[in-house]
Every structure is written in structure tokens, then in C-alpha cells.
Design a protein around this motif. Sequence first.
Motif, PDB file in Angstrom:
ATOM      1  N   GLU A  37       0.856  -1.181   0.000  1.00 21.12           N
ATOM      2  CA  GLU A  37       0.000   0.000   0.000  1.00 21.12           C
ATOM      3  C   GLU A  37       0.892   1.231   0.000  1.00 21.12           C
ATOM      4  OE1 GLU A  37      -2.717   2.390   3.091  1.00 21.12           O
ATOM      5  OE2 GLU A  37      -3.124   0.236   3.005  1.00 21.12           O
ATOM      6  N   ILE A  38       0.588   2.145  -0.901  1.00 21.58           N
ATOM      7  CA  ILE A  38       1.321   3.406  -0.975  1.00 21.58           C
ATOM      8  C   ILE A  38       0.289   4.525  -0.932  1.00 21.58           C
ATOM      9  CG2 ILE A  38       2.857   4.853  -2.363  1.00 21.58           C
ATOM     10  CD1 ILE A  38       3.907   2.265  -3.647  1.00 21.58           C
ATOM     11  N   GLN A  39       0.323   5.325   0.116  1.00 20.07           N
ATOM     12  CA  GLN A  39      -0.572   6.475   0.268  1.00 20.07           C
ATOM     13  C   GLN A  39      -2.041   6.111   0.033  1.00 20.07           C
ATOM     14  OE1 GLN A  39       1.112   9.178  -2.575  1.00 20.07           O
ATOM     15  NE2 GLN A  39       2.955   9.491  -1.388  1.00 20.07           N
ATOM     16  N   GLY A  40      -2.481   5.002   0.618  1.00 17.28           N
ATOM     17  CA  GLY A  40      -3.874   4.580   0.493  1.00 17.28           C
ATOM     18  C   GLY A  40      -4.225   3.947  -0.841  1.00 17.28           C
ATOM     19  N   ILE A  41      -3.215   3.597  -1.616  1.00 14.25           N
ATOM     20  CA  ILE A  41      -3.428   2.956  -2.919  1.00 14.25           C
ATOM     21  C   ILE A  41      -2.837   1.554  -2.857  1.00 14.25           C
ATOM     22  CG2 ILE A  41      -2.957   3.086  -5.400  1.00 14.25           C
ATOM     23  CD1 ILE A  41      -2.592   6.158  -4.955  1.00 14.25           C
ATOM     24  N   ASP A  42      -3.657   0.555  -3.155  1.00 16.14           N
ATOM     25  CA  ASP A  42      -3.221  -0.838  -3.128  1.00 16.14           C
ATOM     26  C   ASP A  42      -2.513  -1.202  -4.425  1.00 16.14           C
ATOM     27  OD1 ASP A  42      -4.311  -1.357  -0.603  1.00 16.14           O
ATOM     28  OD2 ASP A  42      -6.281  -1.787  -1.471  1.00 16.14           O
ATOM     29  N   ILE A  43      -1.401  -1.938  -4.275  1.00 12.16           N
ATOM     30  CA  ILE A  43      -0.632  -2.408  -5.430  1.00 12.16           C
ATOM     31  C   ILE A  43      -0.388  -3.897  -5.259  1.00 12.16           C
ATOM     32  CG2 ILE A  43       1.525  -2.230  -6.720  1.00 12.16           C
ATOM     33  CD1 ILE A  43       1.821   0.573  -5.607  1.00 12.16           C
ATOM     34  N   GLU A  44      -0.706  -4.663  -6.283  1.00 12.73           N
ATOM     35  CA  GLU A  44      -0.404  -6.096  -6.293  1.00 12.73           C
ATOM     36  C   GLU A  44       0.420  -6.407  -7.531  1.00 12.73           C
ATOM     37  OE1 GLU A  44      -3.714  -8.751  -5.961  1.00 12.73           O
ATOM     38  OE2 GLU A  44      -4.639  -7.567  -4.380  1.00 12.73           O
ATOM     39  N   VAL A  45       1.464  -7.188  -7.351  1.00 16.99           N
ATOM     40  CA  VAL A  45       2.304  -7.644  -8.455  1.00 16.99           C
ATOM     41  C   VAL A  45       2.118  -9.151  -8.551  1.00 16.99           C
ATOM     42  CG1 VAL A  45       4.651  -7.815  -9.372  1.00 16.99           C
ATOM     43  CG2 VAL A  45       3.970  -5.791  -8.041  1.00 16.99           C
ATOM     44  N   ARG A  46       1.672  -9.613  -9.716  1.00 18.35           N
ATOM     45  CA  ARG A  46       1.374 -11.044  -9.868  1.00 18.35           C
ATOM     46  C   ARG A  46       1.826 -11.553 -11.228  1.00 18.35           C
ATOM     47  NH1 ARG A  46      -4.013 -11.967 -10.275  1.00 18.35           N
ATOM     48  NH2 ARG A  46      -4.779  -9.862 -10.277  1.00 18.35           N
ATOM     49  N   ARG A  47       1.878 -12.855 -11.319  1.00 17.20           N
ATOM     50  CA  ARG A  47       2.090 -13.505 -12.610  1.00 17.20           C
ATOM     51  C   ARG A  47       0.800 -13.375 -13.392  1.00 17.20           C
ATOM     52  NH1 ARG A  47       0.778 -17.210 -15.216  1.00 17.20           N
ATOM     53  NH2 ARG A  47       0.673 -19.395 -15.113  1.00 17.20           N
ATOM     54  N   ASN A  48       0.898 -13.073 -14.655  1.00 14.22           N
ATOM     55  CA  ASN A  48      -0.276 -12.947 -15.524  1.00 14.22           C
ATOM     56  C   ASN A  48      -0.771 -14.343 -15.887  1.00 14.22           C
ATOM     57  OD1 ASN A  48      -2.187 -12.412 -17.468  1.00 14.22           O
ATOM     58  ND2 ASN A  48      -0.854 -11.168 -18.756  1.00 14.22           N
ATOM     59  N   PRO A  49      -1.979 -14.729 -15.476  1.00 13.22           N
ATOM     60  CA  PRO A  49      -2.477 -16.067 -15.804  1.00 13.22           C
ATOM     61  C   PRO A  49      -2.710 -16.265 -17.300  1.00 13.22           C
ATOM     62  CG  PRO A  49      -4.202 -14.772 -14.758  1.00 13.22           C
ATOM     63  CD  PRO A  49      -2.941 -13.959 -14.685  1.00 13.22           C
ATOM     64  N   ASP A  50      -2.800 -15.178 -18.054  1.00 11.39           N
ATOM     65  CA  ASP A  50      -2.998 -15.256 -19.504  1.00 11.39           C
ATOM     66  C   ASP A  50      -1.691 -15.133 -20.275  1.00 11.39           C
ATOM     67  OD1 ASP A  50      -5.797 -15.461 -19.208  1.00 11.39           O
ATOM     68  OD2 ASP A  50      -5.938 -13.282 -18.972  1.00 11.39           O
ATOM     69  N   SER A  51      -0.563 -15.187 -19.571  1.00  8.09           N
ATOM     70  CA  SER A  51       0.740 -15.023 -20.205  1.00  8.09           C
ATOM     71  C   SER A  51       0.947 -16.060 -21.308  1.00  8.09           C
ATOM     72  CB  SER A  51       1.837 -15.179 -19.154  1.00  8.09           C
ATOM     73  OG  SER A  51       3.102 -15.075 -19.740  1.00  8.09           O
ATOM     74  N   ASP A  52       1.539 -15.598 -22.411  1.00  4.78           N
ATOM     75  CA  ASP A  52       1.827 -16.477 -23.545  1.00  4.78           C
ATOM     76  C   ASP A  52       3.186 -16.099 -24.114  1.00  4.78           C
ATOM     77  OD1 ASP A  52       1.993 -17.945 -25.860  1.00  4.78           O
ATOM     78  OD2 ASP A  52       0.164 -17.144 -26.757  1.00  4.78           O
ATOM     79  N   PRO A  53       4.219 -16.905 -23.833  1.00  4.50           N
ATOM     80  CA  PRO A  53       5.567 -16.589 -24.319  1.00  4.50           C
ATOM     81  C   PRO A  53       5.652 -16.522 -25.847  1.00  4.50           C
ATOM     82  CG  PRO A  53       5.624 -18.429 -22.767  1.00  4.50           C
ATOM     83  CD  PRO A  53       4.193 -18.120 -23.034  1.00  4.50           C
TER      84      PRO A  53
END
Length: 122
Positions: A37-53
Motif C-alpha cells: 500500500e502506498i498512500q492509500g493505494i493498493d498495489i499487487e504484483v502477480r504472474r499474468n495467468p494469460d501469459s503467452d511466451p
Amino acid sequence: MPFNSYCKIYVSKLRQSTVSGLIGQECGCEFSDLGAEIQGIDIEVRRNPDSDPGAEPEDFVFWPVIIEVEAESGGGEEVVDLVAGLLRILWESEGMAVASCDFEDRLPWEGGAARLGDRRGS
């Protein structure tokens, strides 16, 4: 004019752990379970389930990492400023990043989409 403050940033050329580390270092926050959380803003970093190399480089919705940004209440210019800053951090770290949100036109390089256009023309 009010806008939806939710934003998804698609990231390529950087690992998920690298992305959360860069954001944590630059913004002075700690990630727990890949969220912060930065200044009341939520941030999530995740693997993209739709990723396609195998996807074309400009098909950013298939890039391997996503960052989700959302204000806990309302949002506004703080979210625009934060997303713009996140994009700059990623670009300066040699990552590719494109934001998908209601306020792309208020972000540098139209949220990164214009940078893709630049690469296609090279």
C-alpha cells in the motif's frame, strides 16, 4: 470529470520478484504476499495467468507480469501520479510496461502504448 481509478499494468522483460523489488525500493514500501500500500493505494504484483511466451511483443495483454493498482477510496490524481511513476521506474529498468485504465491519456506515452508504436516503426 470522475474516472475509475483501477489500473492494470502489463510488464515484460522483468521478473515478478524484480518488479516488486523495484517498486518497494523506489517507493519506500514493503510487499507482503506480493501486495503493498502506498498512500492509500493498493498495489499487487502477480504472474499474468494469460501469459503467452509465444505472443507477439506488442500483444501486451499476454506479457508475463501484471501490476494491479487501485485506490482504497476514490482515487484521483494520486493514482494517476503513482501509475505514471511506476511506468517510469519500469522503463528506466529496461522493462516494457503498458497501462490499461480509464486515464491512459493522462499518462506518459499514453500509458506505454505509444512506446510500442515507436518500437514497431523501428
